[in-house]
Design an enzyme around this catalytic site. Structure first.
Site, PDB file in Angstrom:
ATOM      1  N   ARG A   3      -7.129  -3.834 -30.419  1.00 15.89           N
ATOM      2  CA  ARG A   3      -8.519  -3.544 -30.077  1.00 15.89           C
ATOM      3  C   ARG A   3      -9.010  -4.623 -29.125  1.00 15.89           C
ATOM      4  O   ARG A   3      -8.658  -5.804 -29.282  1.00 15.89           O
ATOM      5  CB  ARG A   3      -9.405  -3.555 -31.333  1.00 15.89           C
ATOM      6  CG  ARG A   3      -9.208  -2.392 -32.263  1.00 15.89           C
ATOM      7  CD  ARG A   3      -9.741  -1.075 -31.674  1.00 15.89           C
ATOM      8  NE  ARG A   3      -9.532   0.041 -32.590  1.00 15.89           N
ATOM      9  CZ  ARG A   3      -8.501   0.887 -32.528  1.00 15.89           C
ATOM     10  NH1 ARG A   3      -7.586   0.756 -31.584  1.00 15.89           N
ATOM     11  NH2 ARG A   3      -8.393   1.877 -33.387  1.00 15.89           N
TER      12      ARG A   3
ATOM     13  N   HIS B 141      -6.192   2.409 -22.637  1.00 14.70           N
ATOM     14  CA  HIS B 141      -6.052   2.725 -24.081  1.00 14.70           C
ATOM     15  C   HIS B 141      -5.067   3.891 -24.249  1.00 14.70           C
ATOM     16  O   HIS B 141      -5.390   4.930 -24.831  1.00 14.70           O
ATOM     17  CB  HIS B 141      -7.416   3.044 -24.713  1.00 14.70           C
ATOM     18  CG  HIS B 141      -7.419   2.851 -26.211  1.00 14.70           C
ATOM     19  ND1 HIS B 141      -8.485   2.340 -26.907  1.00 14.70           N
ATOM     20  CD2 HIS B 141      -6.465   3.082 -27.146  1.00 14.70           C
ATOM     21  CE1 HIS B 141      -8.204   2.281 -28.198  1.00 14.70           C
ATOM     22  NE2 HIS B 141      -6.965   2.734 -28.370  1.00 14.70           N
TER      23      HIS B 141
HETATM   24  C1  GLV Z   1      -5.603   3.941 -31.392  1.00 12.62           C
HETATM   25  O1  GLV Z   1      -6.220   3.075 -30.874  1.00 12.62           O
HETATM   26  C2  GLV Z   1      -5.338   4.059 -32.812  1.00 12.62           C
HETATM   27  O2  GLV Z   1      -5.994   3.403 -33.630  1.00 12.62           O
HETATM   28  O3  GLV Z   1      -4.457   4.860 -33.157  1.00 12.62           O
END
Ligand code: GLV
Length: 312
Positions: free
Chosen positions: A227, A275
């Site tokens: 994160r 991401h």
């Molecule tokens: C992605 O960020 C997840 O938590 O799978």
């Protein structure tokens, strides 16, 4: 047995894939796709990534919440998450393998200096870098759960020297492990490449900050696929700019999408991915969600339950 009603709120582009993946289980589960909730009291289970405010509180007969992602911080932070409803995290083969690929790729890239060759090509510069044996490269994985444990095993198989850090002590074959705040400095001091795969919790927020980044050996590389909030951005930029750190590969950010004006975009030592390190594939995850619903209906314990105190 009566069917259970499952409310799914996936990313919009995955809606039809989730519906198709759930279709073979129509005898067990009636699917509703958010925002078509229907009568809220009929919803038994919810499968989602980030619940909109008020949604969970409106589902009076909710029996469990399933996370679509591996991380559950988006769900835990919702104030109306019912206290007594079990929360289940996603453990999906595709997600785990995808993350393994991302981590192996970024580690190999930094290990062999491919990031430098990418920049050299743009400058038409012919310069070869020495090759270091994998065993001499120390890679440290922060977070030794499903994703971190798998990535560590993949890297071990390539011959790297692995170390791992987790909040609670954990053993992973072939990996030298460290735990807790007491073990963090010793761990970081021996990482040529550090990979963050930690769950986000108040204890791990900004865990990569000015003080901890300074503990890494000069020339170390940072990979964050957990994160954005694990990293103090100003501290990372400062450590890169003053030459203490060689490079960073970032898949996650404090603000997503990363704002167009953010200094990371044009930083020569930073590689950005949106991401996208790894995704839960509905085609492989649906069976696991349905199996867990069946377990719950048989009165058995749910698999992959989240410990709310720990935050993962
Ligand atoms: C992605 O960020 C997840 O938590 O799978």
């Amino acid at each position: 047995m009566e069917k259970s009603t499952l409310l799914i709120k996936p990313d919009p582009e995955c809606e039809s894939r989730w519906l198709a993946a759930m279709a073979p289980y129509a005898d067990t589960v009636a699917v509703r796709l958010w925002p078509e909730v229907g009568a809220p009291a009929e919803v038994d289970f919810a499968l989602l990534w980030a619940p909109p405010p008020g949604l969970l509180a409106s589902l009076a007969n909710l029996q469990a919440v399933f996370s679509i992602g591996a991380g559950v911080d988006n769900i835990l932070r919702v104030p109306d998450l019912p206290r007594d409803v079990p929360l289940v995290r996603m453990v999906d083969k595709s997600l785990t393998e995808g993350m393994g690929e991302f981590v192996v790729y970024q580690c190999l890239r930094f290990h062999r200096g491919f990031h430098q060759y990418e920049a050299q090509q743009i400058a038409r510069q012919w310069k070869a870098w020495p090759q270091t044996p994998a065993a001499q490269r120390r890679i440290g994985i922060m977070g030794l759960g499903e994703l971190g444990g798998y990535a560590a095993r993949q890297l071990c198989a390539l011959g790297f020297t692995l170390r791992g850090w987790s909040r609670r002590p954990r053993a992973v074959g072939g990996v030298e492990t460290f735990a807790g705040s007491g073990g963090l400095e010793k761990f970081l001091r021996g990482c040529d490449i550090v990979v963050c795969l930690l769950p986000l919790s108040p204890q791990t927020e900004k865990i990569l900050n000015a003080k901890t980044l300074a503990m890494l050996p000069p020339g170390a590389c940072v990979i964050n696929a957990a994160r954005g909030a694990h990293v103090d951005d100003a501290a990372l930029l400062e450590a890169l700019d003053r030459g203490h750190l060689k490079a960073a590969a970032l898949d996650v950010f404090n603000e997503e999408p990363l704002p167009k004006g953010h200094p990371y975009w044009r930083h020569p030592k930073v590689t950005i991915t949106p991401h996208a390190a790894a995704f839960t594939l509905p085609e492989s995850a649906a069976a696991q969600v349905v199996e867990n619903i069946r377990r719950h209906r048989r009165g058995e314990a749910l698999s992959n339950l989240v410990d709310r105190e720990a935050g993962y």
